[in-house]
Design a protein around this motif. Structure first.
Motif, PDB file in Angstrom:
ATOM      1  N   MET A 152     -24.904  21.718 -34.571  1.00 47.63           N
ATOM      2  CA  MET A 152     -24.812  23.137 -34.235  1.00 47.63           C
ATOM      3  C   MET A 152     -23.457  23.455 -33.602  1.00 47.63           C
ATOM      4  SD  MET A 152     -28.245  24.850 -32.609  1.00 47.63           S
ATOM      5  CE  MET A 152     -29.295  23.451 -32.242  1.00 47.63           C
ATOM      6  N   THR A 153     -22.821  24.505 -34.058  1.00 51.87           N
ATOM      7  CA  THR A 153     -21.586  24.934 -33.401  1.00 51.87           C
ATOM      8  C   THR A 153     -21.965  25.571 -32.056  1.00 51.87           C
ATOM      9  OG1 THR A 153     -21.705  27.164 -34.294  1.00 51.87           O
ATOM     10  CG2 THR A 153     -20.555  25.511 -35.644  1.00 51.87           C
ATOM     11  N   LEU A 154     -20.962  25.761 -31.222  1.00 56.57           N
ATOM     12  CA  LEU A 154     -21.242  26.338 -29.904  1.00 56.57           C
ATOM     13  C   LEU A 154     -21.822  27.753 -30.050  1.00 56.57           C
ATOM     14  CD1 LEU A 154     -21.185  25.905 -26.886  1.00 56.57           C
ATOM     15  CD2 LEU A 154     -18.783  26.609 -26.859  1.00 56.57           C
ATOM     16  N   LYS A 155     -21.343  28.449 -31.081  1.00 59.63           N
ATOM     17  CA  LYS A 155     -21.842  29.801 -31.323  1.00 59.63           C
ATOM     18  C   LYS A 155     -23.336  29.770 -31.703  1.00 59.63           C
ATOM     19  CE  LYS A 155     -20.213  33.932 -33.552  1.00 59.63           C
ATOM     20  NZ  LYS A 155     -19.571  34.470 -34.741  1.00 59.63           N
ATOM     21  N   GLU A 156     -23.669  28.851 -32.584  1.00 60.85           N
ATOM     22  CA  GLU A 156     -25.071  28.713 -33.005  1.00 60.85           C
ATOM     23  C   GLU A 156     -25.952  28.271 -31.826  1.00 60.85           C
ATOM     24  OE1 GLU A 156     -24.103  27.309 -37.601  1.00 60.85           O
ATOM     25  OE2 GLU A 156     -24.333  25.819 -36.015  1.00 60.85           O
ATOM     26  N   LEU A 157     -25.383  27.356 -31.047  1.00 60.05           N
ATOM     27  CA  LEU A 157     -26.124  26.839 -29.901  1.00 60.05           C
ATOM     28  C   LEU A 157     -26.385  27.948 -28.867  1.00 60.05           C
ATOM     29  CD1 LEU A 157     -27.194  24.150 -28.795  1.00 60.05           C
ATOM     30  CD2 LEU A 157     -24.941  23.737 -27.792  1.00 60.05           C
ATOM     31  N   THR A 158     -25.384  28.813 -28.697  1.00 49.64           N
ATOM     32  CA  THR A 158     -25.509  29.936 -27.769  1.00 49.64           C
ATOM     33  C   THR A 158     -26.644  30.869 -28.211  1.00 49.64           C
ATOM     34  OG1 THR A 158     -23.137  29.801 -27.373  1.00 49.64           O
ATOM     35  CG2 THR A 158     -24.221  31.821 -26.667  1.00 49.64           C
ATOM     36  N   ALA A 159     -26.674  31.164 -29.505  1.00 50.72           N
ATOM     37  CA  ALA A 159     -27.741  32.028 -30.031  1.00 50.72           C
ATOM     38  C   ALA A 159     -29.095  31.335 -29.874  1.00 50.72           C
ATOM     39  CB  ALA A 159     -27.469  32.347 -31.506  1.00 50.72           C
ATOM     40  N   HIS A 160     -29.096  30.021 -30.096  1.00 53.96           N
ATOM     41  CA  HIS A 160     -30.340  29.260 -30.020  1.00 53.96           C
ATOM     42  C   HIS A 160     -30.916  29.270 -28.601  1.00 53.96           C
ATOM     43  CE1 HIS A 160     -33.154  26.238 -31.495  1.00 53.96           C
ATOM     44  NE2 HIS A 160     -32.986  25.626 -30.335  1.00 53.96           N
ATOM     45  N   ILE A 161     -30.073  29.019 -27.610  1.00 58.78           N
ATOM     46  CA  ILE A 161     -30.581  28.948 -26.231  1.00 58.78           C
ATOM     47  C   ILE A 161     -30.983  30.348 -25.740  1.00 58.78           C
ATOM     48  CG2 ILE A 161     -28.394  29.133 -24.928  1.00 58.78           C
ATOM     49  CD1 ILE A 161     -31.270  26.689 -24.157  1.00 58.78           C
ATOM     50  N   ALA A 162     -30.271  31.376 -26.216  1.00 56.49           N
ATOM     51  CA  ALA A 162     -30.655  32.748 -25.855  1.00 56.49           C
ATOM     52  C   ALA A 162     -32.057  33.052 -26.394  1.00 56.49           C
ATOM     53  CB  ALA A 162     -29.635  33.745 -26.409  1.00 56.49           C
ATOM     54  N   ALA A 163     -32.313  32.600 -27.632  1.00 52.09           N
ATOM     55  CA  ALA A 163     -33.638  32.814 -28.239  1.00 52.09           C
ATOM     56  C   ALA A 163     -34.708  32.023 -27.491  1.00 52.09           C
ATOM     57  CB  ALA A 163     -33.599  32.412 -29.715  1.00 52.09           C
ATOM     58  N   GLU A 164     -34.372  30.803 -27.074  1.00 54.53           N
ATOM     59  CA  GLU A 164     -35.329  29.988 -26.311  1.00 54.53           C
ATOM     60  C   GLU A 164     -35.664  30.659 -24.980  1.00 54.53           C
ATOM     61  OE1 GLU A 164     -37.037  27.330 -26.937  1.00 54.53           O
ATOM     62  OE2 GLU A 164     -36.165  26.664 -28.829  1.00 54.53           O
ATOM     63  N   PHE A 165     -34.634  31.204 -24.338  1.00 56.68           N
ATOM     64  CA  PHE A 165     -34.855  31.894 -23.062  1.00 56.68           C
ATOM     65  C   PHE A 165     -35.780  33.084 -23.266  1.00 56.68           C
ATOM     66  CE2 PHE A 165     -34.159  34.858 -19.666  1.00 56.68           C
ATOM     67  CZ  PHE A 165     -34.014  34.064 -18.535  1.00 56.68           C
ATOM     68  N   GLN A 166     -35.447  33.859 -24.293  1.00 55.42           N
ATOM     69  CA  GLN A 166     -36.241  35.055 -24.619  1.00 55.42           C
ATOM     70  C   GLN A 166     -37.715  34.693 -24.860  1.00 55.42           C
ATOM     71  OE1 GLN A 166     -34.918  38.461 -25.343  1.00 55.42           O
ATOM     72  NE2 GLN A 166     -37.112  38.955 -25.313  1.00 55.42           N
ATOM     73  N   LYS A 167     -37.914  33.617 -25.631  1.00 51.58           N
ATOM     74  CA  LYS A 167     -39.263  33.181 -25.983  1.00 51.58           C
ATOM     75  C   LYS A 167     -40.035  32.753 -24.727  1.00 51.58           C
ATOM     76  CE  LYS A 167     -39.468  29.630 -28.827  1.00 51.58           C
ATOM     77  NZ  LYS A 167     -39.072  28.809 -29.962  1.00 51.58           N
ATOM     78  N   HIS A 168     -39.335  32.026 -23.857  1.00 51.17           N
ATOM     79  CA  HIS A 168     -40.014  31.443 -22.706  1.00 51.17           C
ATOM     80  C   HIS A 168     -40.236  32.445 -21.578  1.00 51.17           C
ATOM     81  CE1 HIS A 168     -41.463  27.904 -20.606  1.00 51.17           C
ATOM     82  NE2 HIS A 168     -40.845  28.318 -19.517  1.00 51.17           N
ATOM     83  N   TYR A 169     -39.242  33.309 -21.344  1.00 52.53           N
ATOM     84  CA  TYR A 169     -39.325  34.212 -20.183  1.00 52.53           C
ATOM     85  C   TYR A 169     -39.587  35.672 -20.568  1.00 52.53           C
ATOM     86  CZ  TYR A 169     -37.397  30.286 -17.479  1.00 52.53           C
ATOM     87  OH  TYR A 169     -37.186  29.066 -16.870  1.00 52.53           O
ATOM     88  N   GLY A 170     -39.551  35.966 -21.878  1.00 52.31           N
ATOM     89  CA  GLY A 170     -39.886  37.316 -22.319  1.00 52.31           C
ATOM     90  C   GLY A 170     -38.814  38.358 -22.049  1.00 52.31           C
ATOM     91  N   ARG A 171     -37.596  37.919 -21.852  1.00 51.38           N
ATOM     92  CA  ARG A 171     -36.485  38.869 -21.718  1.00 51.38           C
ATOM     93  C   ARG A 171     -35.188  38.156 -22.093  1.00 51.38           C
ATOM     94  NH1 ARG A 171     -37.677  36.650 -16.763  1.00 51.38           N
ATOM     95  NH2 ARG A 171     -35.968  36.304 -15.284  1.00 51.38           N
ATOM     96  N   ALA A 172     -34.110  38.917 -22.193  1.00 51.79           N
ATOM     97  CA  ALA A 172     -32.834  38.303 -22.582  1.00 51.79           C
ATOM     98  C   ALA A 172     -32.163  37.672 -21.365  1.00 51.79           C
ATOM     99  CB  ALA A 172     -31.910  39.361 -23.184  1.00 51.79           C
ATOM    100  N   PRO A 173     -31.392  36.585 -21.547  1.00 52.26           N
ATOM    101  CA  PRO A 173     -30.698  35.986 -20.406  1.00 52.26           C
ATOM    102  C   PRO A 173     -29.492  36.816 -19.979  1.00 52.26           C
ATOM    103  CG  PRO A 173     -30.053  34.869 -22.410  1.00 52.26           C
ATOM    104  CD  PRO A 173     -31.093  35.878 -22.805  1.00 52.26           C
ATOM    105  N   ARG A 174     -29.166  36.706 -18.714  1.00 49.80           N
ATOM    106  CA  ARG A 174     -27.987  37.418 -18.221  1.00 49.80           C
ATOM    107  C   ARG A 174     -26.735  36.536 -18.322  1.00 49.80           C
ATOM    108  NH1 ARG A 174     -27.095  39.938 -12.383  1.00 49.80           N
ATOM    109  NH2 ARG A 174     -24.859  40.315 -12.587  1.00 49.80           N
ATOM    110  N   TRP A 175     -26.917  35.248 -18.069  1.00 49.18           N
ATOM    111  CA  TRP A 175     -25.772  34.322 -18.132  1.00 49.18           C
ATOM    112  C   TRP A 175     -26.044  33.214 -19.133  1.00 49.18           C
ATOM    113  CZ3 TRP A 175     -28.071  35.185 -13.148  1.00 49.18           C
ATOM    114  CH2 TRP A 175     -27.373  36.099 -12.356  1.00 49.18           C
ATOM    115  N   ILE A 176     -24.978  32.784 -19.818  1.00 50.29           N
ATOM    116  CA  ILE A 176     -25.058  31.564 -20.640  1.00 50.29           C
ATOM    117  C   ILE A 176     -23.808  30.726 -20.339  1.00 50.29           C
ATOM    118  CG2 ILE A 176     -25.201  30.564 -22.960  1.00 50.29           C
ATOM    119  CD1 ILE A 176     -26.601  33.088 -23.897  1.00 50.29           C
ATOM    120  N   VAL A 177     -24.026  29.462 -20.038  1.00 49.86           N
ATOM    121  CA  VAL A 177     -22.904  28.559 -19.737  1.00 49.86           C
ATOM    122  C   VAL A 177     -23.107  27.242 -20.487  1.00 49.86           C
ATOM    123  CG1 VAL A 177     -22.583  29.524 -17.416  1.00 49.86           C
ATOM    124  CG2 VAL A 177     -24.027  27.506 -17.728  1.00 49.86           C
ATOM    125  N   ALA A 178     -22.004  26.533 -20.736  1.00 51.86           N
ATOM    126  CA  ALA A 178     -22.103  25.245 -21.424  1.00 51.86           C
ATOM    127  C   ALA A 178     -21.052  24.284 -20.886  1.00 51.86           C
ATOM    128  CB  ALA A 178     -21.904  25.427 -22.928  1.00 51.86           C
TER     129      ALA A 178
END
Ligand code: ADP
Ligand code: MG
Length: 394
Positions: A1-27
């Motif tokens: 996964m490229t960093l861009k794909e990974l960023t989208a992936h973790i945002a989706a995981e956050f959304q799924k788990h917490y029911g809202r969009a993340p405010r910060w993403i770091v790597a």
């Protein structure tokens, strides 16, 4: 996964788990050491590269409401489907699950600096293979530190950040590591390697902008059980050599001085010192070769490094040697400039400098030949020098 794909992936995981969009993403990335092995504890140089494999975290402040939520960090490990909950209302201590200790150690480091840790909901994953010698642990620590920077809006000096992460690994994971892994994860820059002086902690970014080359990481997928004393024994032998040569560390000895002092050392200790002293020189020269895009020369230093680790330092093993022999057979004509074992030894990974256009064919050949020689499946991937820790969303 490229960093861009990974960023989208973790945002989706956050959304799924917490029911809202993340405010910060770091790597923060893992790393491979291109050259400079067993030099760090001899005050020498190392030359690591950040790889395109990352620990990544998406986070948000907890929803207002429950009081208890305001005193906790929840970390959902998206890969292992496991959540760690850390109480931040008091000094952070060691706890469970085990992997949360890397995070706890970093939080404690910020507390010790007087930082009030904010409550957070976090989703986390990593594409750095765990326990494969590519420093998933440093990636996790530096990623955590970067999240705290993002969430508090206050960056800290990247060297202090790396040292804080190293201390977390010492105190909370019980691993007495050097400074390389956390330094490259915190200070790496895209298209650059990092020449790190382990004596002065001075760092220098070494540009590797030529797109015609890449690094290939070949995991032998073996890890030989050691009786335990091998690393301590090597360190003691280095200290003995330095003491008998009348210097503080082997960093202070040139190849000529070693030859002159040969009579003071046992044959074994002489060979150990010869690796270290040669390796420190090779690392500095390899960095110069990289600056000049002189790939055949850099490759020769890598092969020489492997030979010294195998013959003088005796930390290689049959599988690592097999990979290097296969690389030598493929050779310059087949697109390989150099190859060596990387990491502490007795298994783990090799790193090869290769023509970017030949990555696929080389990977196939190495995988097939390695399987033929050892019966084991290698794991192989290529990487260009990746960026160090980054805030991707703030
Ligand atoms: P390396 O740093 O070479 O990968 P280490 O043994 O130093 O090997 O660190 C691996 C440990 O780091 C794992 O056992 C685990 O505790 C922790 N770790 C790293 N990444 C993750 C992750 N994505 N999820 C859970 N734990 C992780
Ligand atoms: Mg580690």
């Amino acid at each position: 996964m490229t960093l861009k794909e990974l960023t989208a992936h973790i945002a989706a995981e956050f959304q799924k788990h917490y029911g809202r969009a993340p405010r910060w993403i770091v790597a923060a990335p893992g790393r491979v050491n291109v050259i400079g092995e067993h030099t760090d504890y001899n005050d020498g140089f190392v030359l690591p590269m950040a790889i395109e494999r990352y620990a990544i975290m998406a986070a948000d402040a907890p929803l207002p409401g429950s009081v208890s939520a305001q005193s906790k960090i929840n970390i959902f490990d998206a890969h292992f489907d496991e959540t760690a909950t850390i109480d931040i209302s008091a000094p952070v201590t060691k706890g469970t699950p085990k992997w949360s200790n890397y995070i706890r150690g970093v939080l404690c480091g910020f507390q010790n600096r007087g930082v009030k840790i904010p409550a957070l909901d976090v989703a986390f994953m990593s594409t750095v293979p765990l326990g494969g010698g590519l420093s998933s642990s440093a990636a996790l620590e530096v990623c955590t530190a970067t999240l705290i920077e993002a969430a508090t809006g206050k960056a800290i000096d990247p060297i202090e950040k790396a040292l804080l992460a190293q201390k977390a690994e010492h105190d909370f994971a019980g691993v007495p590591c050097g400074i390389m892994d956390q330094f490259i994860s915190a200070l790496g820059r895209e298209g650059h390697l990092l020449l790190l002086d382990c004596r002065t902690r001075k760092t220098e970014l070494v540009p590797m902008s030529d797109p015609s080359v890449a690094l290939l990481v070949i995991n032998t997928n073996v890890k030989h059980e050691l009786s335990g004393g091998e690393y301590a024994e090597r360190r003691a032998q280095c200290e003995e050599a330095a003491a008998k040569l009348g210097v503080k560390s082997l960093r202070d000895v040139t190849a000529e001085q070693l030859e002159q002092g040969k009579g003071k050392l046992s044959e074994l200790v002489f060979r150990r010192a010869r690796h270290v002293i040669g390796e420190i020189e090779r690392t500095v020269h390899a960095a110069e070769g990289i600056r000049q895009s002189n790939w055949p020369t850099v490759g020769q230093f890598m092969y020489a490094s492997h030979a010294a680790l195998r013959d003088d330092y005796e930390v290689s093993c049959a599988e690592l040697d097999a990979v290097v022999e296969i690389a030598e057979d493929i050779g310059y004509q087949g697109g390989i400039y150099g190859c060596r074992m990387t990491g502490g030894g007795f298994g783990g990974c090799c790193v090869a400098l290769v023509k970017a256009s030949a990555v696929d064919s080389i990977s196939k050949t190495i995988a097939a030949e390695y399987k033929k020689k050892t019966g084991i499946d290698a794991t192989i991937f290529s990487s260009r020098p990746a960026s160090g820790a980054t805030i991707l969303k703030s």
